[in-house]
Design a protein around this motif. Structure first.
Motif, short mmCIF file in Angstrom:
data_model
loop_
_atom_site.label_atom_id
_atom_site.label_comp_id
_atom_site.label_asym_id
_atom_site.label_seq_id
_atom_site.Cartn_x
_atom_site.Cartn_y
_atom_site.Cartn_z
N PRO A 284 10.20 -2.03 -12.38
CA PRO A 284 9.75 -2.19 -11.00
C PRO A 284 8.45 -1.45 -10.71
O PRO A 284 8.19 -0.36 -11.24
CB PRO A 284 10.91 -1.60 -10.18
CG PRO A 284 11.62 -0.69 -11.10
CD PRO A 284 11.46 -1.27 -12.47
N VAL A 285 7.64 -2.07 -9.85
CA VAL A 285 6.44 -1.44 -9.30
C VAL A 285 6.72 -1.13 -7.83
O VAL A 285 7.14 -2.00 -7.07
CB VAL A 285 5.22 -2.38 -9.39
CG1 VAL A 285 4.04 -1.81 -8.60
CG2 VAL A 285 4.82 -2.61 -10.84
N ILE A 286 6.50 0.12 -7.44
CA ILE A 286 6.58 0.50 -6.03
C ILE A 286 5.15 0.56 -5.52
O ILE A 286 4.37 1.44 -5.90
CB ILE A 286 7.30 1.86 -5.85
CG1 ILE A 286 8.71 1.78 -6.43
CG2 ILE A 286 7.35 2.23 -4.38
CD1 ILE A 286 9.45 3.11 -6.43
N GLU A 287 4.81 -0.39 -4.67
CA GLU A 287 3.43 -0.52 -4.17
C GLU A 287 3.31 0.16 -2.81
O GLU A 287 3.93 -0.24 -1.83
CB GLU A 287 3.05 -2.00 -4.05
CG GLU A 287 1.64 -2.20 -3.51
CD GLU A 287 1.24 -3.66 -3.39
OE1 GLU A 287 0.06 -3.94 -3.15
OE2 GLU A 287 2.13 -4.53 -3.53
N ASP A 288 2.47 1.17 -2.76
CA ASP A 288 2.18 1.89 -1.51
C ASP A 288 1.01 1.18 -0.84
O ASP A 288 -0.14 1.29 -1.28
CB ASP A 288 1.85 3.34 -1.83
CG ASP A 288 1.64 4.19 -0.58
OD1 ASP A 288 1.46 3.62 0.50
OD2 ASP A 288 1.65 5.43 -0.70
N ALA A 289 1.29 0.44 0.24
CA ALA A 289 0.26 -0.33 0.94
C ALA A 289 -0.13 0.31 2.27
O ALA A 289 -0.51 -0.37 3.21
CB ALA A 289 0.76 -1.76 1.18
N LEU A 290 -0.05 1.64 2.33
CA LEU A 290 -0.27 2.35 3.57
C LEU A 290 -1.62 2.03 4.21
O LEU A 290 -1.73 1.86 5.42
CB LEU A 290 -0.15 3.86 3.32
CG LEU A 290 -0.36 4.78 4.51
CD1 LEU A 290 0.64 4.49 5.62
CD2 LEU A 290 -0.28 6.24 4.08
N TYR A 291 -2.68 1.97 3.38
CA TYR A 291 -4.03 1.78 3.91
C TYR A 291 -4.55 0.35 3.71
O TYR A 291 -5.72 0.08 3.97
CB TYR A 291 -5.00 2.74 3.22
CG TYR A 291 -4.68 4.20 3.42
CD1 TYR A 291 -5.12 4.89 4.54
CD2 TYR A 291 -3.94 4.91 2.46
CE1 TYR A 291 -4.84 6.24 4.71
CE2 TYR A 291 -3.65 6.26 2.63
CZ TYR A 291 -4.10 6.91 3.76
OH TYR A 291 -3.82 8.24 3.94
N ALA A 292 -3.70 -0.54 3.23
CA ALA A 292 -4.17 -1.88 2.82
C ALA A 292 -4.83 -2.65 3.96
O ALA A 292 -5.78 -3.41 3.75
CB ALA A 292 -3.01 -2.69 2.25
N GLU A 293 -4.35 -2.46 5.19
CA GLU A 293 -4.93 -3.19 6.32
C GLU A 293 -6.23 -2.58 6.81
O GLU A 293 -6.88 -3.14 7.70
CB GLU A 293 -3.92 -3.26 7.47
CG GLU A 293 -2.72 -4.13 7.18
CD GLU A 293 -1.79 -4.25 8.37
OE1 GLU A 293 -1.47 -5.38 8.76
OE2 GLU A 293 -1.38 -3.20 8.93
N LEU A 294 -6.64 -1.45 6.22
CA LEU A 294 -7.90 -0.81 6.61
C LEU A 294 -9.04 -1.15 5.66
O LEU A 294 -10.07 -0.47 5.64
CB LEU A 294 -7.72 0.71 6.68
CG LEU A 294 -6.83 1.21 7.83
CD1 LEU A 294 -6.70 2.72 7.77
CD2 LEU A 294 -7.40 0.78 9.18
#
Length: 477
Positions: A284-294
């Motif tokens: 599994p990959v845990i993708e941290d997309a915290l800033y993706a919309e910036l």
């Protein structure tokens, strides 16, 4: 014979080049518009445009859609980490790294310090606080039951629907029933790791990586392997595939879009390959997309989750950096681990605040979020330019810094001979707080690096603190 005068556009370009060289036009400064420059100098629009285009072709200025022309920074990008040919062995975090993280967090919590590194936007310029406040008050008055009801997992249906709608901008096709509301991205990372690993397992992390991931892995009894990560190309997928082929890791944690601390994003084809590796090796990959919309550019680059074929990618995100840090509301989509995540969420924190979740759902539904994001992205482009310009001016020659593609963080490499742990101590003596590079590596790498942030108003006090930091770095040389 009389010398022939150079064309007027070349004269203007030369004058502007001189102003950039002597600091009258610092990096990040906006040039007068073509019409303004033509009017003030008594030139034609075509003459000014020709001068600007010449400077642009020489890499001295850049044009931004609907914004104008800006002076480019001269800062070079840091080189790729050199870990040798073989991936590093699995290890627990160094005690010194964990201790330094605790020290830095304590410094960031002190109201007496000027924090130049904290990745938490400060002030009303970055959040729609008044609009959210009115929404919360209105909902509390009209639907008082939201104050007394539990919002058990998976949480507010309205908000989950809106999350799925907005996720399409990152090329993710999600279903509301698969989305789980959580307390920010940190809970998402914790739940994800607890769902897919057991104490003693090893996880692959980017190097540098988000520093709070290091004590989290330590608390969960996990070992880490650092995978070299470059601002332009992201995590080294060749090194990662070698680890996967040797069955040396049980999970991967990555921040492919707007990385913390690099501020840059992994190329699209690399994201596709990462999702394929997860599928091929069933890791599994845990993708941290915290800033993706910036991300600055539109359309937004896709998330790795967009290429997930069989549920091996867990994605988590949050509204703490874009809307309301005090709400502590985030979300995750767990793919094949959906059931385990929901059970862990209930055991961990039971539920989310119904009133706040509904308020966010209404805000997203009414179009307020999309409008706010457009304004926020424009603001951070300017903030980063100003920050890089100040670094260029204040820090010693030979300093490098990333050119972010989103968000508000810059990864700075100081010249040979500098030590940012010592710089932290020297700055603390002057009530200035920074985040040294060694915090972003379980083994304490990146001793010449520091993360700086541009998510605060550049007051005279903050500018003076940055100048002081540059002076302290120069003193080490």
């Amino acid at each position: 014979m009389n010398d022939v005068a150079p064309p007027r556009y070349q004269t203007l370009a030369h004058e502007l080049r001189q102003a950039m060289g002597d600091g009258r036009l610092p990096p990040g400064e906006r040039l007068p518009s073509v019409r303004e420059a033509a009017k003030s100098r008594g030139l034609s629009i075509n003459t000014v445009l020709a001068a600007y285009r010449q400077l642009e072709s020489h890499g001295l200025i850049e044009a931004r859609p609907q914004s104008g022309y800006f002076v480019r920074s001269r800062l070079a990008t840091p080189p790729a980490p050199n870990f040798g040919n073989e991936p590093a062995p699995a290890q627990a975090a160094e005690t010194q790294v964990l201790s330094r993280i605790a020290t830095v967090i304590a410094a960031q919590s002190s109201p007496d310090n000027i924090d130049l590194s904290l990745a938490c936007p400060k002030g009303g310029d970055f959040y729609p606080g008044e609009r959210l406040s009115r929404l919360v008050s209105e909902l509390a008055r009209k639907r008082p039951g939201l104050l007394t009801d539990y919002s058990l997992p998976p949480g507010s249906l309205l908000l989950r629907r809106e999350i799925c709608r907005h996720a399409q901008e990152l090329a993710m096709t999600l279903a509301p029933d698969d989305v789980l509301l959580i307390n920010g991205c940190m809970e998402g990372l914790q739940l994800g790791l607890r769902a897919v690993t057991r104490p003693g397992d090893t996880i692959a992390v980017e190097s540098p990586t988000y520093f709070n991931l290091i004590p989290l892995a330590e608390r969960l009894g996990l070992k880490t392997i650092e995978v070299p990560t470059h601002p332009d190309t992201g995590m080294s997928l060749d090194a990662l595939e070698l680890l996967l082929s040797e069955k040396r890791v049980q999970a991967i944690v990555a921040m492919p879009n707007v990385h913390n601390p690099l501020g840059t994003s992994m190329p699209v084809e690399a994201k596709r390959r990462l999702a394929n590796l997860a599928h091929e090796y069933r890791v599994p990959v845990i993708e941290d997309a915290l800033y993706a919309e910036l991300q600055y550019a539109t359309p937004l680059q896709p998330a790795v989750k967009a290429f997930d074929r069989d549920g091996w990618v867990i994605v988590c995100a949050s509204y703490t950096k874009t809307l309301a840090p005090g709400f502590r509301i985030g979300w995750m989509e767990g793919g094949r681990f959906k059931r385990e995540l929901a059970e862990l969420k209930f055991c961990s924190s039971v539920s989310q605040p119904a009133l706040l979740c509904e308020a966010l759902g209404v805000f997203l539904e009414n179009g307020g979020y999309a409008q706010h994001l457009r304004r926020l992205r424009r603001a951070y482009v300017g903030q980063i330019d100003r920050l890089r310009g100040l670094i260029d001016t204040a820090f010693p020659a030979g300093t490098h810094a990333t050119q972010p593609t989103g968000g508000f963080l810059v990864w700075v490499q100081l010249p040979e001979g500098c030590d940012t742990n010592r710089l932290f101590d020297d700055a603390q003596a002057r009530r200035i707080s920074i985040t040294p590079g060694t915090l972003f590596s379980p083994s304490g790498r990146f001793g010449r690096y520091v993360r700086l942030s541009g998510c605060y108003p550049f007051s005279e006090r903050h500018v003076h603190a940055l100048m002081t930091l540059g002076e302290l770095a120069a003193q080490q040389l």
